[in-house]
Scaffold this active site. Structure first.
Site, mmCIF file in Angstrom:
data_model
loop_
_atom_site.group_PDB
_atom_site.id
_atom_site.type_symbol
_atom_site.label_atom_id
_atom_site.label_comp_id
_atom_site.label_asym_id
_atom_site.label_seq_id
_atom_site.Cartn_x
_atom_site.Cartn_y
_atom_site.Cartn_z
ATOM 1 N N SER A 61 0.814 -1.202 0.000
ATOM 2 C CA SER A 61 0.000 0.000 0.000
ATOM 3 C C SER A 61 0.855 1.263 0.000
ATOM 4 C CB SER A 61 -0.976 -0.036 1.161
ATOM 5 O OG SER A 61 -2.082 0.790 0.890
ATOM 6 N N ASP B 53 -10.148 -6.450 -2.462
ATOM 7 C CA ASP B 53 -9.446 -5.236 -2.037
ATOM 8 C C ASP B 53 -10.140 -4.031 -2.653
ATOM 9 O OD1 ASP B 53 -7.759 -3.124 -1.530
ATOM 10 O OD2 ASP B 53 -5.943 -4.135 -2.215
ATOM 11 N N HIS C 69 -7.430 -6.197 1.296
ATOM 12 C CA HIS C 69 -6.277 -5.287 1.228
ATOM 13 C C HIS C 69 -5.265 -5.694 2.290
ATOM 14 C CE1 HIS C 69 -4.283 -1.547 0.130
ATOM 15 N NE2 HIS C 69 -4.095 -1.302 1.417
#
Length: 492
Positions: A50, A137, A169
């Site tokens: 991320s 996600d 995610h």
């Protein structure tokens, strides 16, 4: 305030919620305080989740002379955010807002490389890149991750893209504590396979099976200030401590590879301890494959409440370039371990100037003085890790101008010898300008333009003075900006 509230919620989802990992059951060994030592590094890679995935891409692109490939869990293409919070939130995580196309970002990359702000783009051709995005996600939407795949492929990289997993995610690992579809703390999921092996196999070639017994390497805890521009990690939203897992074989002189692994938001050591280091399943492969794993650490600061890596410009407009302060710090750590082979950086010959003192401040200036260094012909002055003097400073004093009122800045200074070699930087000192700090104004982008704080062009809104892109020009898109000098507005 709407943007700030959304940022808190969105970045919490991007990263890791607070979790304490018990040392008794942790696979990673207890840290040993020490310093980074130089090893025989044959190749260097970067990986991340991320915000750490965005940062991993930035590191790979900016320093492609050093990095041989990248493994990225759930992130978007290079400089997707364009130094704009709205774009980061609504274009590069969600897709409500227009964002640059891969082709446009590829051209931006070429332009910056031509200007020397990034390593040559040709280095990316043939580099191995492994990407992952789960079908559950929704934090970083699939089209954004697709853009990352397109970006790399267009530049000639050898891309493997796993976008069929049911994962939420998260970083996905065989020892992840969460179910596959989860998007929840600690954001390390188990989907029944071994994506870490898939990633390492693509990046490194064939790999030996992961260790199934107790790890035998050491986890070094080191002081990040040694590698941080200006010597103050907190000034650039980095933690005091970083970590490196070093297998016994590398300690004994074997030729080893280096993996730089960057955590997500809300996943830094100061908050969650060894959560990612314990569950990422990298150390288990490190022990059996002569692989050192470097775990740099970010932390929180104003504008970065979740301890994310800088991928939208909360700290520096140069966040995605070689001159970005976090980029520089992480690269300094990698090079200290041996990344990039022999360095051509001259060895500092002059000591750090002593007695750096703030002698005065105004609303827009800060004056400094220090003790002269024998043998110095000039000095360089650094504000928050970035050199601010355009011409050599030939006296033991300097006044920095163009500052914002009511704002604290960190300063350091270094001496320069007759050969032009910059010596060791001094310890940092803080200077706070007088007057009231700039007030952040939140309004619709249309209202900003009618009030003279911004202007519009081509359907987008740009802050006056800085020309920062605030997003679409309408009454629905809002942004928060402040005036740092007459007629000069920037995002808060």
């Amino acid at each position: 305030m709407k943007i700030r509230k959304f940022l808190v919620a969105a970045l919490a989802a991007v990263g890791i919620a607070a979790t304490t990992v018990g040392g008794a059951t942790a696979a990673v060994p207890a840290p040993t305080t020490g310093s980074l030592q130089r090893y025989d590094i044959s190749s260097t890679y970067v990986s991340g989740l991320s915000s750490g995935g965005f940062m991993a891409n930035q590191m790979h692109v900016a320093y492609s002379d050093v990095f041989d490939g990248a493994g990225i869990f759930s992130a978007g293409p290079y400089d997707c955010a364009q130094n704009n919070l709205n774009t980061a939130l609504y274009g590069c995580m969600d897709t409500f807002m227009a964002r640059k196309t891969p082709a446009q970002l590829e051209q931006l990359t070429r332009d910056r490389a031509a200007a020397g702000k990034l390593d040559p783009v040709a280095n990316l051709s043939g580099d191995k890149v492994w990407l992952f995005h789960g079908t559950n996600d929704s934090t970083v939407k699939a089209p954004v991750n697709d853009d990352l795949a397109t970006y790399y492929r267009d530049l000639g990289s050898n891309v493997v893209y796993n976008n069929t997993s049911a994962s939420g995610h998260a970083w996905v690992s065989p020892i992840g504590p969460n179910s596959c579809t989860s998007t929840s703390s600690p954001y390390v999921n188990n989907c029944g396979g071994d994506p870490v092996k898939d990633m390492l196999t693509h990046l490194l070639g064939s790999v030996n099976p992961a260790s199934s017994s107790a790890l035998t390497g050491k986890l070094v805890q080191f002081d990040q200030s040694t590698y941080t521009p200006g010597g103050s990690p907190s000034a650039i939203s980095m933690g005091n401590e970083g970590f490196a897992y070093v297998p016994q074989s590398c300690q004994s002189g074997a030729s080893c590879k280096l993996m730089v692994t960057l955590h997500g938001c809300y996943q830094y050591f100061g908050l969650v301890g060894n959560a990612l280091m314990d569950k990422a399943y990298l150390n288990e492969y490190a022990d059996t494959n002569n692989l050192i794993v470097l775990y740099p650490q970010a932390t929180t600061m104003t504008g970065n409440p979740r301890g994310c890596w800088d991928w939208w410009g909360y700290k520096s407009a140069d966040y995605a370039q070689k001159s970005g302060p976090q980029m520089t710090a992480v690269m300094n750590m990698a090079k200290a371990l041996g990344a990039g082979g022999a360095t051509t950086t001259p060895t500092p010959t002059l000591p750090a100037p002593a007695g750096l003192t703030v002698t005065g401040t105004t609303d827009t200036t800060a004056s400094l003085s220090w003790a002269p260094v024998p043998g110095a012909v000039s000095y360089d002055v650094y504000r928050n890790g970035t050199k601010v003097n355009g011409a050599p400073v030939t006296s033991a004093g300097y006044t920095d101008s163009g500052l914002a009122a009511g704002t604290t800045y960190g300063y350091a200074v270094a001496a320069v010898d007759t050969a032009g070699t910059t010596g060791t930087r001094s310890a940092a000192v803080d200077a706070t300008t007088t007057g009231a700090a700039a007030v952040c104004v939140t309004a619709s982008n249309y209202a900003h333009t009618t009030a003279g704080r911004a202007h519009q062009s081509g359907g987008y809104t740009y802050a006056n003075g800085s020309d920062q892109n605030l997003g679409l020009w309408n009454v629905f898109a809002t942004s928060t900006i402040k005036q740092t000098s007459p007629g000069y507005w920037v995002t808060c």
